[in-house]
Design a protein around this motif. Structure first.
Motif, PDB file in Angstrom:
ATOM      1  N   LEU A 153      64.603   2.896  47.650  1.00 30.52           N
ATOM      2  CA  LEU A 153      63.641   3.248  48.683  1.00 30.52           C
ATOM      3  C   LEU A 153      64.200   4.329  49.602  1.00 30.52           C
ATOM      4  CD1 LEU A 153      62.215  -0.250  49.691  1.00 30.52           C
ATOM      5  CD2 LEU A 153      60.975   1.605  48.582  1.00 30.52           C
ATOM      6  N   ALA A 154      65.462   4.192  49.978  1.00 28.53           N
ATOM      7  CA  ALA A 154      66.065   5.152  50.909  1.00 28.53           C
ATOM      8  C   ALA A 154      66.091   6.560  50.329  1.00 28.53           C
ATOM      9  CB  ALA A 154      67.478   4.699  51.273  1.00 28.53           C
ATOM     10  N   GLN A 155      66.238   6.674  49.008  1.00 27.59           N
ATOM     11  CA  GLN A 155      66.277   7.997  48.384  1.00 27.59           C
ATOM     12  C   GLN A 155      64.968   8.751  48.571  1.00 27.59           C
ATOM     13  OE1 GLN A 155      67.481   7.580  44.270  1.00 27.59           O
ATOM     14  NE2 GLN A 155      69.629   7.877  44.773  1.00 27.59           N
ATOM     15  N   LEU A 156      63.872   8.026  48.742  1.00 25.10           N
ATOM     16  CA  LEU A 156      62.577   8.676  48.931  1.00 25.10           C
ATOM     17  C   LEU A 156      62.466   9.345  50.298  1.00 25.10           C
ATOM     18  CD1 LEU A 156      60.198   5.988  47.383  1.00 25.10           C
ATOM     19  CD2 LEU A 156      61.172   8.000  46.270  1.00 25.10           C
ATOM     20  N   PHE A 157      63.444   9.100  51.165  1.00 20.88           N
ATOM     21  CA  PHE A 157      63.413   9.656  52.522  1.00 20.88           C
ATOM     22  C   PHE A 157      64.436  10.778  52.711  1.00 20.88           C
ATOM     23  CE2 PHE A 157      61.544   5.479  52.857  1.00 20.88           C
ATOM     24  CZ  PHE A 157      60.485   5.682  53.726  1.00 20.88           C
ATOM     25  N   ASN A 158      64.960  11.300  51.605  1.00 23.69           N
ATOM     26  CA  ASN A 158      65.885  12.431  51.695  1.00 23.69           C
ATOM     27  C   ASN A 158      65.124  13.636  52.251  1.00 23.69           C
ATOM     28  OD1 ASN A 158      67.396  14.792  51.131  1.00 23.69           O
ATOM     29  ND2 ASN A 158      68.416  13.808  49.400  1.00 23.69           N
ATOM     30  N   PRO A 159      65.430  14.083  53.479  1.00 23.74           N
ATOM     31  CA  PRO A 159      64.615  15.152  54.086  1.00 23.74           C
ATOM     32  C   PRO A 159      64.774  16.499  53.396  1.00 23.74           C
ATOM     33  CG  PRO A 159      66.541  14.669  55.431  1.00 23.74           C
ATOM     34  CD  PRO A 159      66.519  13.639  54.352  1.00 23.74           C
ATOM     35  N   ASP A 160      65.863  16.707  52.674  1.00 23.34           N
ATOM     36  CA  ASP A 160      66.063  17.982  51.984  1.00 23.34           C
ATOM     37  C   ASP A 160      65.244  18.066  50.704  1.00 23.34           C
ATOM     38  OD1 ASP A 160      68.035  19.038  53.825  1.00 23.34           O
ATOM     39  OD2 ASP A 160      69.439  17.580  52.980  1.00 23.34           O
ATOM     40  N   LEU A 161      65.114  16.942  50.000  1.00 23.97           N
ATOM     41  CA  LEU A 161      64.357  16.937  48.750  1.00 23.97           C
ATOM     42  C   LEU A 161      62.899  16.562  48.961  1.00 23.97           C
ATOM     43  CD1 LEU A 161      66.937  15.251  46.340  1.00 23.97           C
ATOM     44  CD2 LEU A 161      66.139  17.614  46.239  1.00 23.97           C
ATOM     45  N   TYR A 162      62.647  15.666  49.917  1.00 24.38           N
ATOM     46  CA  TYR A 162      61.294  15.132  50.109  1.00 24.38           C
ATOM     47  C   TYR A 162      60.915  15.194  51.589  1.00 24.38           C
ATOM     48  CZ  TYR A 162      63.126  13.163  45.773  1.00 24.38           C
ATOM     49  OH  TYR A 162      63.738  13.010  44.562  1.00 24.38           O
ATOM     50  N   PRO A 163      60.633  16.375  52.093  1.00 26.04           N
ATOM     51  CA  PRO A 163      60.413  16.543  53.535  1.00 26.04           C
ATOM     52  C   PRO A 163      59.134  15.926  54.069  1.00 26.04           C
ATOM     53  CG  PRO A 163      59.930  18.582  52.349  1.00 26.04           C
ATOM     54  CD  PRO A 163      60.531  17.639  51.349  1.00 26.04           C
ATOM     55  N   ASP A 164      58.203  15.538  53.197  1.00 29.05           N
ATOM     56  CA  ASP A 164      56.901  15.054  53.662  1.00 29.05           C
ATOM     57  C   ASP A 164      56.772  13.539  53.648  1.00 29.05           C
ATOM     58  OD1 ASP A 164      56.249  17.706  53.917  1.00 29.05           O
ATOM     59  OD2 ASP A 164      55.141  17.817  52.037  1.00 29.05           O
ATOM     60  N   THR A 165      57.861  12.808  53.354  1.00 27.38           N
ATOM     61  CA  THR A 165      57.783  11.359  53.290  1.00 27.38           C
ATOM     62  C   THR A 165      57.747  10.766  54.699  1.00 27.38           C
ATOM     63  OG1 THR A 165      59.084  11.391  51.248  1.00 27.38           O
ATOM     64  CG2 THR A 165      58.832   9.268  52.357  1.00 27.38           C
ATOM     65  N   GLY A 166      56.689  10.008  54.994  1.00 29.70           N
ATOM     66  CA  GLY A 166      56.585   9.333  56.280  1.00 29.70           C
ATOM     67  C   GLY A 166      57.211   7.950  56.221  1.00 29.70           C
ATOM     68  N   ARG A 167      57.259   7.267  57.352  1.00 25.60           N
ATOM     69  CA  ARG A 167      57.881   5.940  57.408  1.00 25.60           C
ATOM     70  C   ARG A 167      57.026   4.865  56.738  1.00 25.60           C
ATOM     71  NH1 ARG A 167      62.323   5.476  60.851  1.00 25.60           N
ATOM     72  NH2 ARG A 167      63.301   7.537  60.892  1.00 25.60           N
ATOM     73  N   THR A 168      55.785   5.177  56.430  1.00 25.75           N
ATOM     74  CA  THR A 168      54.917   4.254  55.712  1.00 25.75           C
ATOM     75  C   THR A 168      54.731   4.747  54.291  1.00 25.75           C
ATOM     76  OG1 THR A 168      53.739   3.571  57.712  1.00 25.75           O
ATOM     77  CG2 THR A 168      52.631   3.215  55.604  1.00 25.75           C
ATOM     78  N   LEU A 169      55.110   3.907  53.318  1.00 23.89           N
ATOM     79  CA  LEU A 169      54.985   4.261  51.911  1.00 23.89           C
ATOM     80  C   LEU A 169      53.807   3.512  51.311  1.00 23.89           C
ATOM     81  CD1 LEU A 169      58.712   4.023  50.733  1.00 23.89           C
ATOM     82  CD2 LEU A 169      57.392   6.117  51.091  1.00 23.89           C
ATOM     83  N   ALA A 170      52.844   4.245  50.763  1.00 24.36           N
ATOM     84  CA  ALA A 170      51.734   3.629  50.042  1.00 24.36           C
ATOM     85  C   ALA A 170      52.213   3.343  48.628  1.00 24.36           C
ATOM     86  CB  ALA A 170      50.525   4.552  50.033  1.00 24.36           C
ATOM     87  N   ILE A 171      52.872   2.210  48.460  1.00 27.63           N
ATOM     88  CA  ILE A 171      53.512   1.880  47.189  1.00 27.63           C
ATOM     89  C   ILE A 171      53.485   0.379  46.996  1.00 27.63           C
ATOM     90  CG2 ILE A 171      55.817   1.764  48.255  1.00 27.63           C
ATOM     91  CD1 ILE A 171      56.963   2.927  45.663  1.00 27.63           C
ATOM     92  N   SER A 172      53.200  -0.065  45.784  1.00 29.38           N
ATOM     93  CA  SER A 172      53.172  -1.493  45.489  1.00 29.38           C
ATOM     94  C   SER A 172      54.577  -1.974  45.143  1.00 29.38           C
ATOM     95  CB  SER A 172      52.225  -1.776  44.330  1.00 29.38           C
ATOM     96  OG  SER A 172      52.763  -1.274  43.112  1.00 29.38           O
ATOM     97  N   GLN A 173      54.751  -3.288  45.154  1.00 28.19           N
ATOM     98  CA  GLN A 173      56.051  -3.848  44.789  1.00 28.19           C
ATOM     99  C   GLN A 173      56.377  -3.549  43.336  1.00 28.19           C
ATOM    100  OE1 GLN A 173      56.708  -7.896  46.035  1.00 28.19           O
ATOM    101  NE2 GLN A 173      55.607  -7.618  47.958  1.00 28.19           N
ATOM    102  N   GLU A 174      55.361  -3.571  42.478  1.00 32.30           N
ATOM    103  CA  GLU A 174      55.584  -3.241  41.071  1.00 32.30           C
ATOM    104  C   GLU A 174      56.083  -1.804  40.921  1.00 32.30           C
ATOM    105  OE1 GLU A 174      53.223  -3.284  36.770  1.00 32.30           O
ATOM    106  OE2 GLU A 174      52.141  -3.605  38.648  1.00 32.30           O
ATOM    107  N   GLU A 175      55.541  -0.893  41.711  1.00 32.72           N
ATOM    108  CA  GLU A 175      55.956   0.503  41.646  1.00 32.72           C
ATOM    109  C   GLU A 175      57.392   0.670  42.137  1.00 32.72           C
ATOM    110  OE1 GLU A 175      51.431   2.265  42.306  1.00 32.72           O
ATOM    111  OE2 GLU A 175      52.815   2.085  43.985  1.00 32.72           O
TER     112      GLU A 175
END
Length: 271
Positions: free
Chosen positions: A201-223
């Protein structure tokens, strides 16, 4: 010219090594049956300028270079489970995610798979194979309904040859991507399941690679399980453990990260 040659040499070295680290196989389940998905829907050409204007690398280009991108690129809306690109096929496009979530993985004939990375909104990938004009080394599939942008290989190379801002962006991108994959290998081999989920989950918040990720993730547990290589039953337990620590909050098909610093640090003492 000397500066350009130095950047070009650095770019070549990074792209040559970016995907050569050994990967630990994970027995995570493949995505849903792609035969049930509808064909992608092309986005109208008139919308492309608005989509690309959200990308920092595009805004840094000269006006003529921006026009070249818009004249050759396209975007598609895809359903969750749809293939975006296939392993061992030509790397014809540099690919970016405007919305949704996609997964880079390798699937073998028996159905076993190795997850390389998830790519949330704002992320671009595939530059290594495009630079080397080689067959793609992994499968790309949409985990969620996604809006995906495609820049043709020839346009990508034209920008490398003529735009220093773009070349600088690609060098930084390759460097950050290499760091991400090294961390993924480390996490898969050394961390317990709860920590592996937290780091995925933390990797999705890398500001250099993924600058548009907000603190709320629209993601299911399966995903999340698909990204972390963890079964549905075990991912539920891991996420509940993180929720009890008040690191995140769970709701239907959504995860709110309450403490990104603690999420990023979770399990690092095991390394």
């Amino acid at each position: 010219m000397t500066e350009w040659r130095g950047w070009r040499l650095a770019l070549t070295r990074l792209s040559r090594n970016c995907f050569q680290a050994p990967l630990s196989p994970m027995n995570d389940a493949p995505l849903t049956d792609r035969g049930d998905t509808r064909p992608p829907q092309r986005v109208a050409t008139a919308e492309l300028a608005r989509l690309f204007a959200t990308c920092a690398w595009f805004r840094a280009l000269a006006a003529d270079h921006q026009a070249m991108v818009l004249a050759s690129a396209h975007a598609e809306r895809l359903e969750g489970g749809a293939w975006i690109a296939r392993r061992q096929e030509p790397s014809d496009y540099w690919i970016g995610v405007h919305s949704g979530l996609i997964k880079l993985a390798i699937y073998n004939a028996s159905g076993r798979s190795c997850t390389l990375s998830g790519v949330p909104p704002g992320g671009w990938f595939g530059e290594g194979s495009v630079i080397k004009r080689e067959l793609r080394k992994y499968d790309v599939a949409a985990i969620q309904p996604s809006l995906v942008m495609f820049v043709p290989s020839e346009t990508f190379h034209a920008l490398l040859e003529s735009s220093l801002p773009f070349t600088g962006f690609v060098i930084r991108q390759l460097n950050n991507r290499m760091g991400e994959f090294i961390a993924s290998i480390q996490n898969s081999r050394l961390l317990d399941v709860d920590a592996r989920v937290a780091q995925s989950l933390a990797q999705l918040f890398n500001p250099d690679l993924y600058p548009d990720t907000g603190r709320t993730l629209a993601i299911s547990q399966e995903e999340v399980g698909l990204l972390a290589g963890v079964s549905r039953q075990r991912i539920n337990q891991a996420l509940q453990n993180l929720e009890k620590l008040r690191i995140l909050r769970l709701s239907y098909n959504q995860i709110d990260v309450l403490d990104l610093e603690r999420l990023s640090a979770y399990g690092r003492e095991q390394i």
